[in-house]
Design a protein around this motif. Structure first.
Motif, PDB file in Angstrom:
ATOM      1  N   MET A   1       1.127  -1.137   0.123  1.00  0.00           N
ATOM      2  CA  MET A   1      -0.231   0.340  -0.350  1.00  0.00           C
ATOM      3  C   MET A   1       0.888   1.083  -0.177  1.00  0.00           C
ATOM      4  SD  MET A   1      -3.170   0.492  -0.207  1.00  0.00           S
ATOM      5  CE  MET A   1      -4.069   2.143   0.000  1.00  0.00           C
ATOM      6  N   SER A   2       2.360   1.108   0.533  1.00  0.00           N
ATOM      7  CA  SER A   2       2.550   2.037   0.552  1.00  0.00           C
ATOM      8  C   SER A   2       2.942   2.465  -0.890  1.00  0.00           C
ATOM      9  CB  SER A   2       4.211   2.345   1.452  1.00  0.00           C
ATOM     10  OG  SER A   2       5.155   0.560   1.564  1.00  0.00           O
ATOM     11  N   ALA A   3       3.755   1.821  -1.735  1.00  0.00           N
ATOM     12  CA  ALA A   3       4.183   2.054  -2.927  1.00  0.00           C
ATOM     13  C   ALA A   3       3.064   2.407  -3.344  1.00  0.00           C
ATOM     14  CB  ALA A   3       3.980   0.750  -3.762  1.00  0.00           C
ATOM     15  N   ILE A   4       1.508   2.376  -3.489  1.00  0.00           N
ATOM     16  CA  ILE A   4       1.092   3.848  -4.151  1.00  0.00           C
ATOM     17  C   ILE A   4       0.709   4.866  -3.707  1.00  0.00           C
ATOM     18  CG2 ILE A   4      -1.152   3.059  -2.696  1.00  0.00           C
ATOM     19  CD1 ILE A   4      -2.833   3.187  -5.551  1.00  0.00           C
ATOM     20  N   TYR A   5       1.628   5.029  -2.493  1.00  0.00           N
ATOM     21  CA  TYR A   5       1.453   7.006  -2.279  1.00  0.00           C
ATOM     22  C   TYR A   5       2.745   7.183  -3.076  1.00  0.00           C
ATOM     23  CZ  TYR A   5      -1.985   5.967   1.399  1.00  0.00           C
ATOM     24  OH  TYR A   5      -3.270   5.417   2.121  1.00  0.00           O
ATOM     25  N   ILE A   6       4.252   6.832  -3.163  1.00  0.00           N
ATOM     26  CA  ILE A   6       4.824   7.041  -4.520  1.00  0.00           C
ATOM     27  C   ILE A   6       4.959   7.204  -4.912  1.00  0.00           C
ATOM     28  CG2 ILE A   6       7.670   6.446  -4.114  1.00  0.00           C
ATOM     29  CD1 ILE A   6       7.293   4.762  -1.187  1.00  0.00           C
ATOM     30  N   MET A   7       4.136   6.324  -5.775  1.00  0.00           N
ATOM     31  CA  MET A   7       2.822   6.701  -7.144  1.00  0.00           C
ATOM     32  C   MET A   7       2.576   7.562  -6.869  1.00  0.00           C
ATOM     33  SD  MET A   7       2.994   3.010  -7.958  1.00  0.00           S
ATOM     34  CE  MET A   7       2.527   3.054 -10.286  1.00  0.00           C
ATOM     35  N   ILE A   8       1.849   8.358  -5.614  1.00  0.00           N
ATOM     36  CA  ILE A   8       1.104   9.240  -6.728  1.00  0.00           C
ATOM     37  C   ILE A   8       2.029  10.809  -6.143  1.00  0.00           C
ATOM     38  CG2 ILE A   8      -0.484  10.787  -5.338  1.00  0.00           C
ATOM     39  CD1 ILE A   8      -2.300   8.043  -4.466  1.00  0.00           C
ATOM     40  N   ILE A   9       2.823  10.689  -5.374  1.00  0.00           N
ATOM     41  CA  ILE A   9       3.822  11.735  -5.082  1.00  0.00           C
ATOM     42  C   ILE A   9       4.755  12.112  -6.545  1.00  0.00           C
ATOM     43  CG2 ILE A   9       5.885  12.779  -3.550  1.00  0.00           C
ATOM     44  CD1 ILE A   9       3.761  11.002  -1.387  1.00  0.00           C
ATOM     45  N   ALA A  10       5.359  10.860  -6.885  1.00  0.00           N
ATOM     46  CA  ALA A  10       5.915  11.136  -7.727  1.00  0.00           C
ATOM     47  C   ALA A  10       5.009  11.309  -8.885  1.00  0.00           C
ATOM     48  CB  ALA A  10       6.607   9.710  -7.992  1.00  0.00           C
ATOM     49  N   SER A  11       3.709  11.065  -9.460  1.00  0.00           N
ATOM     50  CA  SER A  11       2.913  11.056 -10.626  1.00  0.00           C
ATOM     51  C   SER A  11       2.940  12.933 -10.048  1.00  0.00           C
ATOM     52  CB  SER A  11       2.399  10.908 -10.717  1.00  0.00           C
ATOM     53  OG  SER A  11       1.184  10.823  -9.670  1.00  0.00           O
ATOM     54  N   LEU A  12       2.804  13.282  -9.043  1.00  0.00           N
ATOM     55  CA  LEU A  12       2.467  14.910  -8.985  1.00  0.00           C
ATOM     56  C   LEU A  12       3.230  15.658  -9.476  1.00  0.00           C
ATOM     57  CD1 LEU A  12      -0.339  14.891  -5.571  1.00  0.00           C
ATOM     58  CD2 LEU A  12      -0.320  14.828  -8.111  1.00  0.00           C
ATOM     59  N   PHE A  13       4.585  15.033  -8.833  1.00  0.00           N
ATOM     60  CA  PHE A  13       5.989  16.253  -8.331  1.00  0.00           C
ATOM     61  C   PHE A  13       6.209  15.853 -10.133  1.00  0.00           C
ATOM     62  CE2 PHE A  13      10.057  15.852  -9.715  1.00  0.00           C
ATOM     63  CZ  PHE A  13      11.090  16.902  -9.246  1.00  0.00           C
ATOM     64  N   ILE A  14       6.326  14.873 -11.582  1.00  0.00           N
ATOM     65  CA  ILE A  14       5.983  15.475 -12.461  1.00  0.00           C
ATOM     66  C   ILE A  14       5.130  16.093 -13.223  1.00  0.00           C
ATOM     67  CG2 ILE A  14       6.632  13.124 -14.897  1.00  0.00           C
ATOM     68  CD1 ILE A  14       7.022  11.326 -13.025  1.00  0.00           C
ATOM     69  N   ALA A  15       4.030  16.420 -12.951  1.00  0.00           N
ATOM     70  CA  ALA A  15       2.367  16.540 -13.559  1.00  0.00           C
ATOM     71  C   ALA A  15       3.305  17.953 -13.345  1.00  0.00           C
ATOM     72  CB  ALA A  15       1.731  15.882 -12.774  1.00  0.00           C
ATOM     73  N   PHE A  16       3.783  18.318 -12.131  1.00  0.00           N
ATOM     74  CA  PHE A  16       4.408  19.591 -12.174  1.00  0.00           C
ATOM     75  C   PHE A  16       5.301  20.448 -12.238  1.00  0.00           C
ATOM     76  CE2 PHE A  16       1.486  19.570  -7.862  1.00  0.00           C
ATOM     77  CZ  PHE A  16       0.527  20.066  -8.702  1.00  0.00           C
ATOM     78  N   SER A  17       6.488  19.513 -13.090  1.00  0.00           N
ATOM     79  CA  SER A  17       7.131  19.790 -13.055  1.00  0.00           C
ATOM     80  C   SER A  17       7.683  20.389 -14.801  1.00  0.00           C
ATOM     81  CB  SER A  17       8.475  18.815 -13.627  1.00  0.00           C
ATOM     82  OG  SER A  17       8.968  18.656 -11.959  1.00  0.00           O
ATOM     83  N   PHE A  18       6.147  19.695 -15.570  1.00  0.00           N
ATOM     84  CA  PHE A  18       5.713  19.679 -16.510  1.00  0.00           C
ATOM     85  C   PHE A  18       4.894  20.723 -17.172  1.00  0.00           C
ATOM     86  CE2 PHE A  18       6.876  15.276 -17.563  1.00  0.00           C
ATOM     87  CZ  PHE A  18       7.440  15.466 -19.155  1.00  0.00           C
ATOM     88  N   LEU A  19       4.615  20.927 -15.914  1.00  0.00           N
ATOM     89  CA  LEU A  19       3.692  22.329 -15.802  1.00  0.00           C
ATOM     90  C   LEU A  19       3.928  23.378 -15.897  1.00  0.00           C
ATOM     91  CD1 LEU A  19       0.405  23.494 -15.535  1.00  0.00           C
ATOM     92  CD2 LEU A  19       0.614  23.114 -13.050  1.00  0.00           C
ATOM     93  N   GLY A  20       4.982  23.377 -14.728  1.00  0.00           N
ATOM     94  CA  GLY A  20       6.229  24.784 -14.668  1.00  0.00           C
ATOM     95  C   GLY A  20       6.631  24.741 -15.626  1.00  0.00           C
ATOM     96  N   ALA A  21       7.091  23.672 -16.594  1.00  0.00           N
ATOM     97  CA  ALA A  21       7.988  23.484 -17.737  1.00  0.00           C
ATOM     98  C   ALA A  21       7.424  25.127 -18.955  1.00  0.00           C
ATOM     99  CB  ALA A  21       8.434  22.493 -18.165  1.00  0.00           C
ATOM    100  N   PHE A  22       6.410  24.501 -19.307  1.00  0.00           N
ATOM    101  CA  PHE A  22       5.067  24.997 -19.493  1.00  0.00           C
ATOM    102  C   PHE A  22       4.779  26.303 -19.334  1.00  0.00           C
ATOM    103  CE2 PHE A  22       0.337  26.486 -21.239  1.00  0.00           C
ATOM    104  CZ  PHE A  22       0.332  26.395 -22.552  1.00  0.00           C
TER     105      PHE A  22
END
Length: 56
Positions: free
Chosen positions: A1-22
């Motif tokens: 169950m802790s893996a899903i929290y890590i994946m959610i945090i990683a996906s949010l980090f990637i999404a905000f990185s692309f939003l910042g680049a845009f």
């Protein structure tokens, strides 16, 4: 169950990185002129023909 929290945090980090680049690219003016690049190839061929005529 802790893996899903890590994946959610990683996906949010990637999404905000692309939003910042845009946002950064919009502020730098990368999308200001959307007409000239589409006709630049046509303008370059006209310039080459004129320079070839001038040299002949």
């Amino acid at each position: 169950m802790s893996a899903i929290y890590i994946m959610i945090i990683a996906s949010l980090f990637i999404a905000f990185s692309f939003l910042g680049a845009f946002v950064w690219s919009v502020k730098r003016g990368h999308y200001d002129d959307d007409y000239t690049p589409s006709v630049r190839i046509l303008l370059d061929s006209e310039v080459e023909k004129v320079t070839q005529r001038a040299t002949e």
